[in-house]
Design a protein around this motif. Structure first.
Motif, PDB file in Angstrom:
ATOM      1  N   ASN A 137     -71.143   2.092 -55.524  1.00 38.53           N
ATOM      2  CA  ASN A 137     -72.082   1.006 -55.263  1.00 38.53           C
ATOM      3  C   ASN A 137     -72.017  -0.006 -56.402  1.00 38.53           C
ATOM      4  O   ASN A 137     -72.065   0.363 -57.575  1.00 38.53           O
ATOM      5  CB  ASN A 137     -73.501   1.543 -55.117  1.00 38.53           C
ATOM      6  N   GLY A 138     -71.867  -1.257 -56.052  1.00 40.87           N
ATOM      7  CA  GLY A 138     -71.714  -2.293 -57.067  1.00 40.87           C
ATOM      8  C   GLY A 138     -70.290  -2.445 -57.560  1.00 40.87           C
ATOM      9  O   GLY A 138     -70.022  -3.287 -58.424  1.00 40.87           O
ATOM     10  N   GLY A 139     -69.357  -1.652 -57.014  1.00 41.74           N
ATOM     11  CA  GLY A 139     -67.958  -1.736 -57.432  1.00 41.74           C
ATOM     12  C   GLY A 139     -67.307  -3.031 -56.994  1.00 41.74           C
ATOM     13  O   GLY A 139     -67.807  -3.749 -56.112  1.00 41.74           O
ATOM     14  N   ILE A 140     -66.162  -3.347 -57.600  1.00 43.94           N
ATOM     15  CA  ILE A 140     -65.473  -4.625 -57.404  1.00 43.94           C
ATOM     16  C   ILE A 140     -64.182  -4.437 -56.613  1.00 43.94           C
ATOM     17  O   ILE A 140     -63.392  -3.529 -56.900  1.00 43.94           O
ATOM     18  CB  ILE A 140     -65.153  -5.286 -58.755  1.00 43.94           C
ATOM     19  N   PHE A 141     -63.972  -5.307 -55.644  1.00 45.22           N
ATOM     20  CA  PHE A 141     -62.731  -5.365 -54.875  1.00 45.22           C
ATOM     21  C   PHE A 141     -62.102  -6.730 -55.084  1.00 45.22           C
ATOM     22  O   PHE A 141     -62.737  -7.761 -54.851  1.00 45.22           O
ATOM     23  CB  PHE A 141     -63.012  -5.127 -53.391  1.00 45.22           C
ATOM     24  N   ILE A 142     -60.846  -6.755 -55.536  1.00 45.09           N
ATOM     25  CA  ILE A 142     -60.124  -7.987 -55.833  1.00 45.09           C
ATOM     26  C   ILE A 142     -58.869  -8.045 -54.959  1.00 45.09           C
ATOM     27  O   ILE A 142     -58.133  -7.061 -54.871  1.00 45.09           O
ATOM     28  CB  ILE A 142     -59.726  -8.056 -57.319  1.00 45.09           C
ATOM     29  N   PHE A 143     -58.634  -9.193 -54.356  1.00 46.27           N
ATOM     30  CA  PHE A 143     -57.395  -9.354 -53.585  1.00 46.27           C
ATOM     31  C   PHE A 143     -57.044 -10.826 -53.467  1.00 46.27           C
ATOM     32  O   PHE A 143     -57.887 -11.707 -53.643  1.00 46.27           O
ATOM     33  CB  PHE A 143     -57.526  -8.731 -52.187  1.00 46.27           C
ATOM     34  N   GLY A 144     -55.784 -11.072 -53.174  1.00 43.06           N
ATOM     35  CA  GLY A 144     -55.313 -12.433 -52.962  1.00 43.06           C
ATOM     36  C   GLY A 144     -54.617 -12.539 -51.620  1.00 43.06           C
ATOM     37  O   GLY A 144     -54.039 -11.570 -51.126  1.00 43.06           O
ATOM     38  N   THR A 145     -54.674 -13.716 -51.022  1.00 44.50           N
ATOM     39  CA  THR A 145     -53.984 -13.978 -49.762  1.00 44.50           C
ATOM     40  C   THR A 145     -53.654 -15.457 -49.699  1.00 44.50           C
ATOM     41  O   THR A 145     -54.299 -16.275 -50.364  1.00 44.50           O
ATOM     42  CB  THR A 145     -54.848 -13.547 -48.564  1.00 44.50           C
ATOM     43  N   ARG A 146     -52.664 -15.811 -48.920  1.00 49.14           N
ATOM     44  CA  ARG A 146     -52.268 -17.212 -48.844  1.00 49.14           C
ATOM     45  C   ARG A 146     -53.301 -18.038 -48.074  1.00 49.14           C
ATOM     46  O   ARG A 146     -53.810 -17.603 -47.049  1.00 49.14           O
ATOM     47  CB  ARG A 146     -50.900 -17.348 -48.175  1.00 49.14           C
ATOM     48  N   PHE A 147     -53.556 -19.224 -48.572  1.00 50.99           N
ATOM     49  CA  PHE A 147     -54.417 -20.187 -47.882  1.00 50.99           C
ATOM     50  C   PHE A 147     -53.622 -20.749 -46.698  1.00 50.99           C
ATOM     51  O   PHE A 147     -52.476 -21.176 -46.867  1.00 50.99           O
ATOM     52  CB  PHE A 147     -54.783 -21.300 -48.863  1.00 50.99           C
ATOM     53  N   LYS A 208     -27.845 -11.334 -46.475  1.00 52.50           N
ATOM     54  CA  LYS A 208     -28.775 -10.280 -46.054  1.00 52.50           C
ATOM     55  C   LYS A 208     -29.993 -10.930 -45.427  1.00 52.50           C
ATOM     56  O   LYS A 208     -30.563 -11.867 -45.990  1.00 52.50           O
ATOM     57  CB  LYS A 208     -29.199  -9.429 -47.260  1.00 52.50           C
ATOM     58  N   ARG A 209     -30.408 -10.407 -44.245  1.00 58.04           N
ATOM     59  CA  ARG A 209     -31.569 -10.934 -43.547  1.00 58.04           C
ATOM     60  C   ARG A 209     -32.618  -9.838 -43.395  1.00 58.04           C
ATOM     61  O   ARG A 209     -32.292  -8.702 -43.050  1.00 58.04           O
ATOM     62  CB  ARG A 209     -31.191 -11.471 -42.155  1.00 58.04           C
ATOM     63  N   THR A 210     -33.872 -10.197 -43.647  1.00 56.15           N
ATOM     64  CA  THR A 210     -34.984  -9.277 -43.426  1.00 56.15           C
ATOM     65  C   THR A 210     -36.102 -10.029 -42.720  1.00 56.15           C
ATOM     66  O   THR A 210     -36.211 -11.255 -42.833  1.00 56.15           O
ATOM     67  CB  THR A 210     -35.518  -8.694 -44.744  1.00 56.15           C
ATOM     68  N   ASN A 211     -36.932  -9.275 -42.002  1.00 51.70           N
ATOM     69  CA  ASN A 211     -38.031  -9.871 -41.253  1.00 51.70           C
ATOM     70  C   ASN A 211     -39.363  -9.326 -41.738  1.00 51.70           C
ATOM     71  O   ASN A 211     -39.454  -8.170 -42.165  1.00 51.70           O
ATOM     72  CB  ASN A 211     -37.869  -9.574 -39.761  1.00 51.70           C
ATOM     73  N   ILE A 212     -40.383 -10.160 -41.692  1.00 54.26           N
ATOM     74  CA  ILE A 212     -41.727  -9.746 -42.080  1.00 54.26           C
ATOM     75  C   ILE A 212     -42.733 -10.572 -41.288  1.00 54.26           C
ATOM     76  O   ILE A 212     -42.459 -11.739 -40.944  1.00 54.26           O
ATOM     77  CB  ILE A 212     -41.948  -9.908 -43.599  1.00 54.26           C
ATOM     78  N   ASN A 213     -43.877  -9.963 -40.979  1.00 48.65           N
ATOM     79  CA  ASN A 213     -44.959 -10.650 -40.275  1.00 48.65           C
ATOM     80  C   ASN A 213     -46.165 -10.736 -41.190  1.00 48.65           C
ATOM     81  O   ASN A 213     -46.517  -9.754 -41.852  1.00 48.65           O
ATOM     82  CB  ASN A 213     -45.316  -9.894 -38.994  1.00 48.65           C
ATOM     83  N   LEU A 214     -46.821 -11.900 -41.211  1.00 52.39           N
ATOM     84  CA  LEU A 214     -47.929 -12.141 -42.133  1.00 52.39           C
ATOM     85  C   LEU A 214     -49.121 -12.725 -41.385  1.00 52.39           C
ATOM     86  O   LEU A 214     -48.999 -13.737 -40.692  1.00 52.39           O
ATOM     87  CB  LEU A 214     -47.496 -13.105 -43.243  1.00 52.39           C
ATOM     88  N   ARG A 215     -50.280 -12.093 -41.553  1.00 54.42           N
ATOM     89  CA  ARG A 215     -51.513 -12.559 -40.909  1.00 54.42           C
ATOM     90  C   ARG A 215     -52.217 -13.556 -41.829  1.00 54.42           C
ATOM     91  O   ARG A 215     -52.377 -13.310 -43.032  1.00 54.42           O
ATOM     92  CB  ARG A 215     -52.432 -11.367 -40.642  1.00 54.42           C
ATOM     93  N   TYR A 216     -52.654 -14.653 -41.250  1.00 47.18           N
ATOM     94  CA  TYR A 216     -53.419 -15.649 -42.003  1.00 47.18           C
ATOM     95  C   TYR A 216     -54.895 -15.564 -41.612  1.00 47.18           C
ATOM     96  O   TYR A 216     -55.235 -15.338 -40.440  1.00 47.18           O
ATOM     97  CB  TYR A 216     -52.885 -17.053 -41.723  1.00 47.18           C
ATOM     98  N   VAL A 217     -55.764 -15.755 -42.594  1.00 50.13           N
ATOM     99  CA  VAL A 217     -57.210 -15.728 -42.377  1.00 50.13           C
ATOM    100  C   VAL A 217     -57.793 -17.002 -42.983  1.00 50.13           C
ATOM    101  O   VAL A 217     -57.487 -17.358 -44.122  1.00 50.13           O
ATOM    102  CB  VAL A 217     -57.855 -14.488 -43.031  1.00 50.13           C
ATOM    103  N   PHE A 218     -58.647 -17.664 -42.219  1.00 54.45           N
ATOM    104  CA  PHE A 218     -59.279 -18.886 -42.692  1.00 54.45           C
ATOM    105  C   PHE A 218     -60.507 -18.559 -43.549  1.00 54.45           C
ATOM    106  O   PHE A 218     -61.120 -17.508 -43.388  1.00 54.45           O
ATOM    107  CB  PHE A 218     -59.650 -19.771 -41.508  1.00 54.45           C
ATOM    108  N   PRO A 219     -60.859 -19.418 -44.495  1.00 54.85           N
ATOM    109  CA  PRO A 219     -61.922 -19.102 -45.462  1.00 54.85           C
ATOM    110  C   PRO A 219     -63.251 -18.706 -44.832  1.00 54.85           C
ATOM    111  O   PRO A 219     -63.874 -17.725 -45.258  1.00 54.85           O
ATOM    112  CB  PRO A 219     -62.047 -20.393 -46.281  1.00 54.85           C
TER     113      PRO A 219
END
Length: 280
Positions: A137-147, A208-219
């Protein structure tokens, strides 16, 4: 049951050594994490830790670290690096949408834009429920994501140059290009990364080719999502230097606090004094 949307992104991480060659030198988020780690006690949990890029530096500072990832190859590389430094970091293979670590932490973080790997609403819910359950309780969660800026969501049907870096093994240049397609209904960007390896004459000799999928979230969407899962937003920055977020930002760095009573609903999140009027 395996989480298919997470497994779909394995291709980008099936070569941990390549991942480190391209990413390990980035340390921009480490001082920020260290500043928060200084305020905490007990174990710190790195969710979606990969090869330990942000786990190992904190371990070297003497903090107790738990690194969690769903990709065994990445964890094996992280453990090898930690062992070479005689660091006692606990590495665990688990689906981060359904963590069961048998520990409570004052600080949990996920960096490297890993939040974007949780592609569905169910994935995001699972991640945030798991984080909340493992925070004190009261702990901190930090994360980053692309705008989600407009230029990043435009279709790139042809190869677009991204960057060049020296291959540490050969010292020859590697040119990196991308192709992307944005699915507006799912808010998921489908990306192909093309790496073109050159010889000492500058001629392309391999690709070399690789694929990735990225979810975007609005503020505003993110505000509602975090609030619904029991988090109060303390800060939102556009980078790891604590620069206030604006309409021209490319990234969103969140510092969140678990509600002290452990509830999953709260008052409206506190906002930065200079938070923009947002119209990714």
């Amino acid at each position: 049951m395996k989480n298919k949307s997470l497994l779909d992104n394995f291709e980008e991480y099936d070569d941990p050594a390549l991942y480190d060659r391209e990413n390990e030198r980035y340390k921009g988020d480490i001082p920020f994490l260290q500043k928060w780690a200084e305020k905490m006690d007990g174990p710190i949990i790195d969710v979606a830790c990969g090869t330990g890029r942000a786990t190992i530096p904190l371990g070297q500072e003497g903090y107790e670290l738990i690194g969690v990832d769903v990709h065994q190859g990445m964890l094996d590389e992280a453990k090898k690096k930690a062992d070479n430094l005689n660091l006692n970091v606990k590495w665990l293979k688990q689906d981060c949408t359904n963590l069961d670590l048998h520990v409570k932490s004052s600080l949990i973080y996920t960096v490297g834009n890993s939040f974007q790997h949780f592609l569905t609403n169910e994935d995001q819910d699972g991640l945030l429920k798991s984080v909340n359950r493992h925070l004190k309780n009261g702990g901190i969660f930090i994360f980053g994501t692309r705008f989600p800026v407009e230029e990043d969501l435009i279709h790139q049907s042809s190869e677009e140059y991204w960057r060049t870096y020296p291959d540490p093994e050969t010292s020859h240049e590697v040119d990196v290009y991308t192709i992307s397609r944005y699915d507006a209904l799912d808010q998921v960007q489908h990306c192909t990364t093309i790496r073109k390896y050159k010889d000492n004459q500058g001629c392309v000799i391999d690709e070399k080719r690789t694929n990735i999928n990225l979810r975007y979230v609005f503020p505003k969407e993110m505000e509602r999502l975090l609030d619904a899962h029991g988090f109060e937003i303390l800060h939102v920055y556009e980078d790891w230097n604590e620069t206030p977020i604006t309409n021209d930002s490319n990234e969103m760095v969140y510092v969140c606090k678990k509600h002290g009573d452990g509830s999953t609903a709260s008052k409206a999140p506190q906002k930065e004094a200079r938070e923009p009027s947002l119209c990714f």
